[in-house]
Design a protein around this motif. Structure first.
Motif, PDB file in Angstrom:
ATOM      1  N   GLY A  30       0.789  -1.227   0.000  1.00  0.00           N
ATOM      2  CA  GLY A  30       0.000   0.000   0.000  1.00  0.00           C
ATOM      3  C   GLY A  30       0.820   1.276   0.000  1.00  0.00           C
ATOM      4  N   ARG A  31       2.100   1.183  -0.375  1.00  0.00           N
ATOM      5  CA  ARG A  31       2.950   2.372  -0.280  1.00  0.00           C
ATOM      6  C   ARG A  31       4.173   2.248  -1.198  1.00  0.00           C
ATOM      7  NH1 ARG A  31       5.084   5.293   5.100  1.00  0.00           N
ATOM      8  NH2 ARG A  31       6.992   6.196   4.269  1.00  0.00           N
ATOM      9  N   VAL A  32       4.569   3.386  -1.762  1.00  0.00           N
ATOM     10  CA  VAL A  32       5.842   3.494  -2.468  1.00  0.00           C
ATOM     11  C   VAL A  32       6.415   4.873  -2.149  1.00  0.00           C
ATOM     12  CG1 VAL A  32       4.783   4.271  -4.651  1.00  0.00           C
ATOM     13  CG2 VAL A  32       7.059   3.262  -4.667  1.00  0.00           C
ATOM     14  N   ARG A  37      12.585  14.196  -9.212  1.00  0.00           N
ATOM     15  CA  ARG A  37      13.482  15.241  -9.721  1.00  0.00           C
ATOM     16  C   ARG A  37      12.661  16.109 -10.660  1.00  0.00           C
ATOM     17  NH1 ARG A  37      17.823  14.046 -13.851  1.00  0.00           N
ATOM     18  NH2 ARG A  37      18.281  16.161 -14.491  1.00  0.00           N
ATOM     19  N   GLU A  38      12.639  17.412 -10.378  1.00  0.00           N
ATOM     20  CA  GLU A  38      11.796  18.328 -11.141  1.00  0.00           C
ATOM     21  C   GLU A  38      12.588  19.535 -11.631  1.00  0.00           C
ATOM     22  OE1 GLU A  38       7.605  18.275  -8.950  1.00  0.00           O
ATOM     23  OE2 GLU A  38       9.257  18.852  -7.627  1.00  0.00           O
ATOM     24  N   ARG A  82      12.497  16.350  -4.582  1.00  0.00           N
ATOM     25  CA  ARG A  82      11.571  16.323  -3.452  1.00  0.00           C
ATOM     26  C   ARG A  82      11.119  14.893  -3.269  1.00  0.00           C
ATOM     27  NH1 ARG A  82       5.754  16.894  -4.518  1.00  0.00           N
ATOM     28  NH2 ARG A  82       5.492  16.987  -6.766  1.00  0.00           N
ATOM     29  N   LYS A  83      10.939  14.529  -2.002  1.00  0.00           N
ATOM     30  CA  LYS A  83      10.537  13.167  -1.666  1.00  0.00           C
ATOM     31  C   LYS A  83       9.057  13.153  -1.335  1.00  0.00           C
ATOM     32  CE  LYS A  83      15.127  11.933  -0.348  1.00  0.00           C
ATOM     33  NZ  LYS A  83      16.105  11.833   0.677  1.00  0.00           N
ATOM     34  N   VAL A  84       8.388  12.077  -1.772  1.00  0.00           N
ATOM     35  CA  VAL A  84       6.964  11.913  -1.510  1.00  0.00           C
ATOM     36  C   VAL A  84       6.666  10.469  -1.133  1.00  0.00           C
ATOM     37  CG1 VAL A  84       6.268  13.799  -3.061  1.00  0.00           C
ATOM     38  CG2 VAL A  84       6.355  11.454  -3.931  1.00  0.00           C
ATOM     39  N   THR A 143       1.978  12.398  -0.283  1.00  0.00           N
ATOM     40  CA  THR A 143       2.315  13.197   0.876  1.00  0.00           C
ATOM     41  C   THR A 143       3.779  13.619   0.801  1.00  0.00           C
ATOM     42  OG1 THR A 143       0.757  11.858   2.148  1.00  0.00           O
ATOM     43  CG2 THR A 143       2.329  13.190   3.401  1.00  0.00           C
ATOM     44  N   PRO A 144       4.083  14.919   0.995  1.00  0.00           N
ATOM     45  CA  PRO A 144       5.490  15.338   1.044  1.00  0.00           C
ATOM     46  C   PRO A 144       6.208  14.586   2.165  1.00  0.00           C
ATOM     47  CG  PRO A 144       4.039  17.245   0.978  1.00  0.00           C
ATOM     48  CD  PRO A 144       3.160  16.042   1.185  1.00  0.00           C
TER      49      PRO A 144
END
Length: 170
Positions: A123-125, A130-131, A146-148, A167-168
Protein backbone atom coordinates in the motif's frame (compact mmCIF):
# COMPACT_ATOMS: atom_id res chain seq x y z
CA UNK A 1 -8.56 -9.13 -33.57
CA UNK A 2 -8.49 -7.99 -29.91
CA UNK A 3 -5.57 -10.33 -29.20
CA UNK A 4 -3.66 -8.87 -32.17
CA UNK A 5 -4.30 -5.31 -30.91
CA UNK A 6 -3.08 -6.25 -27.42
CA UNK A 7 0.03 -7.89 -28.88
CA UNK A 8 0.78 -4.90 -31.11
CA UNK A 9 0.18 -2.47 -28.20
CA UNK A 10 2.55 -4.43 -25.97
CA UNK A 11 5.15 -4.54 -28.72
CA UNK A 12 4.85 -0.78 -29.27
CA UNK A 13 5.31 -0.14 -25.55
CA UNK A 14 8.38 -2.38 -25.42
CA UNK A 15 9.88 -0.73 -28.49
CA UNK A 16 9.30 2.73 -27.03
CA UNK A 17 10.99 1.68 -23.80
CA UNK A 18 13.98 0.38 -25.74
CA UNK A 19 14.10 3.53 -27.87
CA UNK A 20 14.19 5.89 -24.90
CA UNK A 21 17.82 4.96 -24.24
CA UNK A 22 18.70 7.91 -26.48
CA UNK A 23 16.35 10.51 -24.94
CA UNK A 24 18.27 12.82 -22.57
CA UNK A 25 16.84 12.97 -19.05
CA UNK A 26 14.64 9.89 -19.47
CA UNK A 27 15.54 6.58 -17.90
CA UNK A 28 14.04 3.12 -17.86
CA UNK A 29 14.19 0.11 -15.66
CA UNK A 30 15.23 -1.89 -18.76
CA UNK A 31 18.94 -2.45 -19.38
CA UNK A 32 19.94 -2.57 -23.04
CA UNK A 33 23.12 -4.54 -23.73
CA UNK A 34 25.34 -2.84 -26.30
CA UNK A 35 28.39 -5.11 -26.03
CA UNK A 36 27.15 -7.84 -28.38
CA UNK A 37 28.47 -8.19 -31.90
CA UNK A 38 25.97 -7.33 -34.65
CA UNK A 39 23.85 -10.25 -35.86
CA UNK A 40 24.24 -11.73 -39.33
CA UNK A 41 21.10 -12.11 -41.44
CA UNK A 42 19.97 -15.72 -41.87
CA UNK A 43 16.97 -15.50 -44.19
CA UNK A 44 14.92 -12.98 -46.12
CA UNK A 45 13.80 -9.73 -44.47
CA UNK A 46 10.09 -9.44 -43.67
CA UNK A 47 8.65 -5.93 -44.06
CA UNK A 48 6.65 -4.37 -41.23
CA UNK A 49 3.79 -1.97 -41.79
CA UNK A 50 3.23 1.10 -39.62
CA UNK A 51 0.42 0.35 -37.19
CA UNK A 52 -2.17 2.63 -35.65
CA UNK A 53 -5.54 2.17 -34.03
CA UNK A 54 -8.69 4.23 -34.54
CA UNK A 55 -8.84 5.09 -30.81
CA UNK A 56 -5.17 6.17 -30.65
CA UNK A 57 -4.17 3.39 -28.23
CA UNK A 58 -0.98 2.58 -30.17
CA UNK A 59 0.17 6.21 -30.09
CA UNK A 60 -0.42 6.39 -26.32
CA UNK A 61 1.46 3.13 -25.81
CA UNK A 62 4.39 4.42 -27.87
CA UNK A 63 4.61 7.48 -25.58
CA UNK A 64 5.43 5.23 -22.57
CA UNK A 65 9.12 5.71 -21.82
CA UNK A 66 9.46 4.07 -18.43
CA UNK A 67 7.75 1.22 -16.55
CA UNK A 68 8.53 0.05 -13.00
CA UNK A 69 6.42 -2.87 -11.69
CA UNK A 70 5.82 -2.75 -7.94
CA UNK A 71 6.43 -6.30 -6.67
CA UNK A 72 3.51 -8.01 -4.93
CA UNK A 73 1.32 -4.88 -5.29
CA UNK A 74 -0.67 -5.57 -8.51
CA UNK A 75 0.62 -2.12 -9.50
CA UNK A 76 3.20 -0.32 -11.58
CA UNK A 77 4.71 3.13 -11.91
CA UNK A 78 5.03 4.42 -15.44
CA UNK A 79 6.03 7.57 -17.24
CA UNK A 80 4.74 8.99 -20.48
CA UNK A 81 7.12 11.24 -22.44
CA UNK A 82 6.06 14.48 -23.98
CA UNK A 83 6.38 18.20 -23.83
CA UNK A 84 9.67 20.02 -23.36
CA UNK A 85 12.27 17.66 -21.85
CA UNK A 86 14.23 20.69 -20.59
CA UNK A 87 11.30 21.52 -18.29
CA UNK A 88 10.16 18.21 -16.89
CA UNK A 89 8.53 16.12 -19.63
CA UNK A 90 7.93 12.81 -17.82
CA UNK A 91 4.27 12.53 -16.88
CA UNK A 92 4.47 10.02 -14.00
CA UNK A 93 1.58 7.75 -13.00
CA UNK A 94 0.77 4.82 -10.74
CA UNK A 95 -1.60 2.18 -12.07
CA UNK A 96 -3.42 -0.75 -10.48
CA UNK A 97 -4.75 -3.68 -12.50
CA UNK A 98 -8.50 -4.17 -12.05
CA UNK A 99 -9.40 -6.93 -14.53
CA UNK A 100 -9.04 -7.79 -18.22
CA UNK A 101 -12.47 -6.23 -18.87
CA UNK A 102 -11.85 -3.05 -16.83
CA UNK A 103 -8.15 -2.54 -17.49
CA UNK A 104 -6.13 -0.32 -15.14
CA UNK A 105 -7.05 2.29 -12.53
CA UNK A 106 -4.52 5.06 -13.29
CA UNK A 107 -3.56 7.95 -10.98
CA UNK A 108 -1.33 10.84 -12.11
CA UNK A 109 1.62 11.68 -9.81
CA UNK A 110 2.85 14.67 -11.80
CA UNK A 111 4.96 16.18 -14.58
CA UNK A 112 8.60 15.68 -13.52
CA UNK A 113 12.07 15.06 -14.97
CA UNK A 114 12.52 11.63 -13.39
CA UNK A 115 11.76 9.55 -10.31
CA UNK A 116 13.66 7.10 -8.16
CA UNK A 117 11.87 4.40 -6.18
CA UNK A 118 13.34 4.62 -2.69
CA UNK A 119 11.29 1.85 -1.07
CA UNK A 120 8.07 -0.11 -1.34
CA UNK A 121 5.74 -1.68 1.21
CA UNK A 122 2.17 -2.97 0.96
CA UNK A 123 0.00 0.00 0.00
CA UNK A 124 2.95 2.37 -0.28
CA UNK A 125 5.84 3.49 -2.47
CA UNK A 126 8.39 6.16 -1.47
CA UNK A 127 9.74 8.26 -4.33
CA UNK A 128 12.44 10.84 -4.92
CA UNK A 129 11.09 13.16 -7.62
CA UNK A 130 13.48 15.24 -9.72
CA UNK A 131 11.80 18.33 -11.14
CA UNK A 132 12.71 21.33 -13.24
CA UNK A 133 12.38 24.76 -11.66
CA UNK A 134 12.26 28.17 -13.32
CA UNK A 135 13.65 31.32 -11.72
CA UNK A 136 11.05 33.87 -12.81
CA UNK A 137 13.47 36.80 -12.31
CA UNK A 138 16.29 35.41 -14.47
CA UNK A 139 14.55 32.80 -16.63
CA UNK A 140 17.18 30.25 -15.55
CA UNK A 141 16.14 26.62 -15.42
CA UNK A 142 17.31 24.65 -12.39
CA UNK A 143 16.25 21.44 -10.77
CA UNK A 144 15.30 20.15 -7.37
CA UNK A 145 14.57 16.89 -5.64
CA UNK A 146 11.57 16.32 -3.45
CA UNK A 147 10.54 13.17 -1.67
CA UNK A 148 6.96 11.91 -1.51
CA UNK A 149 5.04 9.00 -0.05
CA UNK A 150 2.43 7.54 -2.41
CA UNK A 151 -0.14 5.55 -0.41
CA UNK A 152 -3.34 3.63 -0.99
CA UNK A 153 -5.58 1.11 0.71
CA UNK A 154 -5.97 -2.07 -1.28
CA UNK A 155 -9.58 -2.95 -1.91
CA UNK A 156 -11.29 -6.16 -0.84
CA UNK A 157 -9.76 -9.30 -2.36
CA UNK A 158 -6.82 -7.28 -3.74
CA UNK A 159 -9.01 -4.95 -5.81
CA UNK A 160 -7.60 -1.67 -7.09
CA UNK A 161 -7.76 1.14 -4.53
CA UNK A 162 -10.54 3.72 -4.64
CA UNK A 163 -8.08 6.51 -3.79
CA UNK A 164 -4.36 7.26 -3.82
CA UNK A 165 -2.62 10.02 -1.86
CA UNK A 166 0.73 11.79 -2.28
CA UNK A 167 2.31 13.20 0.88
CA UNK A 168 5.49 15.34 1.04
CA UNK A 169 8.26 13.57 2.97
CA UNK A 170 11.67 14.27 4.46
Amino acid sequence: MARLLITVTALAALLSIAACDEIPGVSTSTTITKKSAPLTADGPAAPLAAVDSPDGAIQRAAAVVRVDPLPDQNAKLFGVGGGDPAMNGLDAHIAFFRSPAEGWAVYRIGDILDYTVLSTAPGRVDLDLRESTMDSATGQIGDRHRKVIVQWTVGADGAAPAAVTVTPAA
